[in-house]
Design a protein around this motif. Structure first.
Motif, PDB file in Angstrom:
ATOM      1  N   GLN A  26      31.111 -71.968  60.068  1.00  0.00           N
ATOM      2  CA  GLN A  26      31.141 -73.402  59.190  1.00  0.00           C
ATOM      3  C   GLN A  26      30.591 -73.044  57.944  1.00  0.00           C
ATOM      4  OE1 GLN A  26      29.894 -76.705  61.203  1.00  0.00           O
ATOM      5  NE2 GLN A  26      30.004 -77.882  59.369  1.00  0.00           N
ATOM      6  N   THR A  27      29.395 -72.488  57.603  1.00  0.00           N
ATOM      7  CA  THR A  27      28.779 -72.083  56.369  1.00  0.00           C
ATOM      8  C   THR A  27      29.732 -71.335  55.626  1.00  0.00           C
ATOM      9  OG1 THR A  27      26.748 -72.295  57.402  1.00  0.00           O
ATOM     10  CG2 THR A  27      26.935 -71.317  55.208  1.00  0.00           C
ATOM     11  N   LEU A  28      30.147 -70.056  56.196  1.00  0.00           N
ATOM     12  CA  LEU A  28      30.956 -69.241  55.168  1.00  0.00           C
ATOM     13  C   LEU A  28      32.446 -69.953  54.880  1.00  0.00           C
ATOM     14  CD1 LEU A  28      30.346 -65.920  57.083  1.00  0.00           C
ATOM     15  CD2 LEU A  28      29.326 -66.776  55.041  1.00  0.00           C
ATOM     16  N   GLN A  29      33.083 -70.663  55.733  1.00  0.00           N
ATOM     17  CA  GLN A  29      34.309 -71.278  55.745  1.00  0.00           C
ATOM     18  C   GLN A  29      34.214 -72.171  54.479  1.00  0.00           C
ATOM     19  OE1 GLN A  29      35.472 -71.939  59.786  1.00  0.00           O
ATOM     20  NE2 GLN A  29      37.326 -70.809  59.473  1.00  0.00           N
ATOM     21  N   ASN A  30      33.078 -73.036  54.776  1.00  0.00           N
ATOM     22  CA  ASN A  30      32.993 -74.199  53.649  1.00  0.00           C
ATOM     23  C   ASN A  30      32.782 -73.425  52.181  1.00  0.00           C
ATOM     24  OD1 ASN A  30      33.500 -76.144  55.593  1.00  0.00           O
ATOM     25  ND2 ASN A  30      31.058 -76.343  55.636  1.00  0.00           N
ATOM     26  N   ALA A  31      32.003 -72.361  52.201  1.00  0.00           N
ATOM     27  CA  ALA A  31      31.777 -71.628  50.903  1.00  0.00           C
ATOM     28  C   ALA A  31      33.192 -71.335  50.411  1.00  0.00           C
ATOM     29  CB  ALA A  31      30.768 -70.704  51.185  1.00  0.00           C
ATOM     30  N   LEU A  32      34.105 -70.537  51.008  1.00  0.00           N
ATOM     31  CA  LEU A  32      35.243 -70.208  50.671  1.00  0.00           C
ATOM     32  C   LEU A  32      36.086 -71.258  50.156  1.00  0.00           C
ATOM     33  CD1 LEU A  32      35.886 -67.709  53.765  1.00  0.00           C
ATOM     34  CD2 LEU A  32      35.678 -67.040  51.321  1.00  0.00           C
ATOM     35  N   PRO A  70      39.729 -69.967  54.135  1.00  0.00           N
ATOM     36  CA  PRO A  70      39.026 -70.008  55.107  1.00  0.00           C
ATOM     37  C   PRO A  70      39.244 -69.123  56.441  1.00  0.00           C
ATOM     38  CG  PRO A  70      40.082 -72.060  54.958  1.00  0.00           C
ATOM     39  CD  PRO A  70      40.550 -71.118  54.017  1.00  0.00           C
ATOM     40  N   GLU A  71      40.309 -68.625  56.447  1.00  0.00           N
ATOM     41  CA  GLU A  71      40.751 -67.677  57.615  1.00  0.00           C
ATOM     42  C   GLU A  71      41.685 -66.667  57.104  1.00  0.00           C
ATOM     43  OE1 GLU A  71      39.711 -67.322  60.566  1.00  0.00           O
ATOM     44  OE2 GLU A  71      39.300 -69.185  61.415  1.00  0.00           O
ATOM     45  N   PRO A  72      41.325 -65.423  57.330  1.00  0.00           N
ATOM     46  CA  PRO A  72      42.267 -64.409  56.908  1.00  0.00           C
ATOM     47  C   PRO A  72      43.843 -64.408  57.669  1.00  0.00           C
ATOM     48  CG  PRO A  72      40.734 -63.329  58.062  1.00  0.00           C
ATOM     49  CD  PRO A  72      40.335 -64.727  58.060  1.00  0.00           C
ATOM     50  N   CYS A  73      44.839 -64.142  56.906  1.00  0.00           N
ATOM     51  CA  CYS A  73      46.048 -64.223  57.674  1.00  0.00           C
ATOM     52  C   CYS A  73      46.047 -62.916  58.651  1.00  0.00           C
ATOM     53  CB  CYS A  73      47.023 -64.091  56.483  1.00  0.00           C
ATOM     54  SG  CYS A  73      47.397 -62.426  55.481  1.00  0.00           S
ATOM     55  N   ASN A  74      45.819 -61.849  58.244  1.00  0.00           N
ATOM     56  CA  ASN A  74      45.695 -60.720  59.202  1.00  0.00           C
ATOM     57  C   ASN A  74      47.098 -60.070  59.368  1.00  0.00           C
ATOM     58  OD1 ASN A  74      42.791 -60.385  60.063  1.00  0.00           O
ATOM     59  ND2 ASN A  74      43.277 -62.160  61.726  1.00  0.00           N
ATOM     60  N   GLN A  75      47.757 -60.424  58.191  1.00  0.00           N
ATOM     61  CA  GLN A  75      49.053 -59.891  58.303  1.00  0.00           C
ATOM     62  C   GLN A  75      49.448 -59.154  56.880  1.00  0.00           C
ATOM     63  OE1 GLN A  75      51.938 -63.168  59.179  1.00  0.00           O
ATOM     64  NE2 GLN A  75      51.424 -63.347  61.357  1.00  0.00           N
ATOM     65  N   CYS A  76      48.817 -59.476  55.722  1.00  0.00           N
ATOM     66  CA  CYS A  76      49.190 -58.865  54.621  1.00  0.00           C
ATOM     67  C   CYS A  76      48.340 -57.438  54.413  1.00  0.00           C
ATOM     68  CB  CYS A  76      48.494 -59.740  53.390  1.00  0.00           C
ATOM     69  SG  CYS A  76      46.656 -59.934  53.302  1.00  0.00           S
ATOM     70  N   PRO A  77      48.873 -56.886  53.717  1.00  0.00           N
ATOM     71  CA  PRO A  77      48.454 -55.358  53.340  1.00  0.00           C
ATOM     72  C   PRO A  77      46.911 -55.288  53.146  1.00  0.00           C
ATOM     73  CG  PRO A  77      50.329 -55.485  52.064  1.00  0.00           C
ATOM     74  CD  PRO A  77      50.042 -56.880  52.758  1.00  0.00           C
ATOM     75  N   ALA A  78      46.327 -56.289  52.672  1.00  0.00           N
ATOM     76  CA  ALA A  78      44.815 -56.326  52.230  1.00  0.00           C
ATOM     77  C   ALA A  78      44.258 -56.467  53.709  1.00  0.00           C
ATOM     78  CB  ALA A  78      44.585 -57.241  51.338  1.00  0.00           C
ATOM     79  N   CYS A  79      44.517 -57.253  54.556  1.00  0.00           N
ATOM     80  CA  CYS A  79      43.783 -57.715  55.804  1.00  0.00           C
ATOM     81  C   CYS A  79      44.070 -56.413  56.626  1.00  0.00           C
ATOM     82  CB  CYS A  79      44.350 -58.808  56.338  1.00  0.00           C
ATOM     83  SG  CYS A  79      43.932 -60.484  55.515  1.00  0.00           S
ATOM     84  N   LEU A  80      45.211 -56.092  56.735  1.00  0.00           N
ATOM     85  CA  LEU A  80      45.618 -54.923  57.558  1.00  0.00           C
ATOM     86  C   LEU A  80      44.605 -53.730  57.303  1.00  0.00           C
ATOM     87  CD1 LEU A  80      49.261 -55.318  58.204  1.00  0.00           C
ATOM     88  CD2 LEU A  80      47.416 -56.069  59.700  1.00  0.00           C
ATOM     89  N   GLY A  81      44.685 -53.505  55.966  1.00  0.00           N
ATOM     90  CA  GLY A  81      43.916 -52.083  55.517  1.00  0.00           C
ATOM     91  C   GLY A  81      42.541 -52.185  55.748  1.00  0.00           C
ATOM     92  N   ILE A  82      42.076 -53.578  55.347  1.00  0.00           N
ATOM     93  CA  ILE A  82      40.464 -53.692  55.750  1.00  0.00           C
ATOM     94  C   ILE A  82      40.120 -53.484  57.238  1.00  0.00           C
ATOM     95  CG2 ILE A  82      38.589 -55.459  55.668  1.00  0.00           C
ATOM     96  CD1 ILE A  82      39.918 -56.305  53.237  1.00  0.00           C
ATOM     97  N   GLN A  83      40.986 -54.163  57.930  1.00  0.00           N
ATOM     98  CA  GLN A  83      41.007 -54.262  59.424  1.00  0.00           C
ATOM     99  C   GLN A  83      40.842 -52.567  60.093  1.00  0.00           C
ATOM    100  OE1 GLN A  83      43.083 -57.210  61.538  1.00  0.00           O
ATOM    101  NE2 GLN A  83      43.587 -55.580  63.154  1.00  0.00           N
TER     102      GLN A  83
END
Length: 528
Positions: A26-32, A70-83
């Motif tokens: 909750q803290t991190l999502q509100n900050a985002l 507040p939530e990563p999409c986990n589908q874009c190149p950036a999310c998949l690359g970091i994962q």
């Protein structure tokens, strides 16, 4: 190898999948959402609670092509690359193996450059408390005023080892131990997804062993899944862990309630014959009697404090029969046993002695006459008068021993522990050790230790606060209790002929001259 460990397969990839850390999410999502993301975060908490997983989720949320969100999409190149760990702008650094000033200087130089692949550079420094003092100093200025496109996430299990200057420059988030029921729910889901079945009690047993860490629970579950190809039973979990069933402690407690010492010793024999580790057995016993204490205090609300629901009523019944005072005494005995059993070459014997104490056979007066005692009394009645007098003296001595506070409280004999105490004191304070070599042990009643000295010099030195504190510190660790020190100066018998009369000394012209010269006074003079 294509197989991935369970804890890696089930690592959360979004804040929604995070288990047991709602306050952090909750803290991190509100900050985002509010655009109030700090430049440096400090994640603190026990192992296996999600610190590095949250750091990677935060890195994806910050750099997501549809974000910051507040939530990563986990589908874009950036999310998949970091994962997948392919993005060079998001680096995870192990401070345990990169702890020197050179590594931090290299990091400080790289921070100045703009990110190449994603929006923001993220540096995740795991086990940050392992950095050297020089490395912390090198990191300090960069951490205080980093470039705008850089985010630091520091993770540690021991925040008390961090300098205050580092902590004050970060926003601290504390990760909690995960509740038992939440771990069981996740384990049940993992077992179902794997196409297997498991008894509810087996999942609770794994969760209890994990002690609040989900990663440890998943690792244990993986071992059990490899051990048995069929449905997981509690016996399978116990076999993998080298543990015993709670039924053993239930039967041990029943033996205590029935005053059946023989049954308790037979249970220990079964544990030893099964090759179980008595140190782990002691930890299990402490956990069981802790649950009894919670059941006695909280009654029907014991499940809130981590007592398994399946055992709630059985524990409550035994807890009410034992009472809080008796449970507290057993826990104290077990805690003392835990400190001794790790280094003992005969752990089973220590356990048997602990059982004797639990049953009340710790030097106290027996509650009833045994057949052996009655036989001895009958035989004594037929002895001659002289031998009967010897018997009476032995009985008197035995009564004194039974009433001795040292025996009654179960404090080990100081004479047996004294060599070990001196060796430990020699390492910590050699001056006090040397003083004790000039004295000897006196009485000890469990609270006050008497030390006797023949020399006034050594007596005065030992009474110094620094020396007594050094000895008390070592005694407290060795005996497990605070001990007071009393120093006694022994009187030495001096032959009467060797001592001059004070009047004769006063009349000695040489003595009088010395007194006037040095402005002193005559106390006493002993002959050569």
């Amino acid at each position: 190898m294509t197989y991935q460990a369970l804890y890696r397969q089930w690592r959360p990839q979004s804040f929604a999948e995070l288990v047991g850390q709602a306050h952090v999410s909750q803290t991190l999502q509100n900050a985002l959402v509010q655009g109030r993301l700090a430049h440096a975060y400090l994640f603190c908490g026990p192992r296996g609670t999600g610190k590095t997983s949250v750091a990677k989720i935060l890195a994806k949320a910050v750099n997501c092509e549809h974000g910051p969100a507040p939530e990563p999409c986990n589908q874009c190149p950036a999310c998949l690359g970091i994962q997948a760990g392919r993005v060079m702008d998001v680096q995870e650094i192990d401070a345990a193996s990169n702890r020197g000033i050179d590594e931090i200087r290299d990091l400080r130089d790289k921070v100045r450059y703009a990110p190449v692949e994603v929006r923001c550079k993220v540096y995740i420094i795991d086990e940050v408390h392992m950095l050297t003092a020089e490395a912390f100093n090198a990191l300090l200025k960069t951490l205080e005023e980093p470039p705008r496109q850089v985010l630091f996430v520091l993770a540690t299990t021991e925040p008390h080892k961090l300098p205050a200057t580092i902590i004050s420059r970060c926003q601290r988030l504390d990760f909690h131990l995960i509740e038992l029921t939440e771990i069981v729910d996740r384990l049940r889901k993992v077992v179902t997804e794997a196409g297997r079945e498991a008894e509810e009690q087996s999942l609770y047993r794994i969760a209890e062993e994990a002690d609040g860490g989900l990663r440890d629970a998943l690792s244990l579950l993986e071992q059990v899944l490899a051990y048995t190809p069929d449905s997981i039973a509690e016996e399978d979990v116990l076999a993998v862990l080298g543990a015993v069933s709670k039924d053993v402690f239930y039967e041990l407690t029943a033996a205590v309630l029935n005053a059946d010492l023989a049954q308790a010793l037979l249970l220990l024999q079964e544990v030893a014959a099964a090759g179980k580790d008595f140190h782990h057995f002691t930890l299990q016993a402490i956990s069981y009697y802790r649950d009894l204490m919670v059941a006695a205090a909280c009654q029907d609300d014991a499940a809130v404090l981590g007592v398994a629901a399946e055992w709630g009523q059985r524990l409550l019944q035994q807890a009410n029969l034992l009472g809080l005072a008796k449970i507290g005494r057993i826990l104290t005995i077990l805690h003392e046993l835990l400190t001794e059993i790790r280094w003992s070459p005969k752990p089973r014997l220590l356990w048997e002695l602990a059982v004797f104490r639990i049953f009340g056979y710790d030097g106290q007066t027996p509650q009833r006459n045994t057949p052996a005692a009655e036989t001895a009394a009958a035989a004594a009645a037929n002895l001659p008068a002289v031998r009967q007098e010897k018997v009476r003296r032995h009985e008197t001595a035995a009564a004194v021993v039974r009433e001795s506070p040292v025996v009654k409280k179960g404090i080990p004999k100081i004479t047996q522990l004294w060599p070990r105490i001196l060796q430990q004191l020699k390492k910590e304070d050699v001056k006090t050790y040397a003083l004790l070599l000039s004295g000897e042990l006196g009485s000890f009643d469990g609270k006050v230790l008497e030390l006797r000295f023949a020399s006034p010099f050594h007596y005065d030195m030992m009474k110094d606060k620094a020396n007594t504190q050094a000895l008390k510190k070592v005694l407290a660790r060795a005996l497990g209790a605070e001990v007071q020190i009393r120093c006694v100066l022994q009187k030495q018998d001096v032959p009467a002929a060797a001592v001059k009369n004070k009047t004769e000394i006063d009349q000695d012209d040489l003595v009088q001259s010395a007194v006037e010269l040095f402005q002193g006074k005559v106390i006493e003079e002993a002959g050569k």
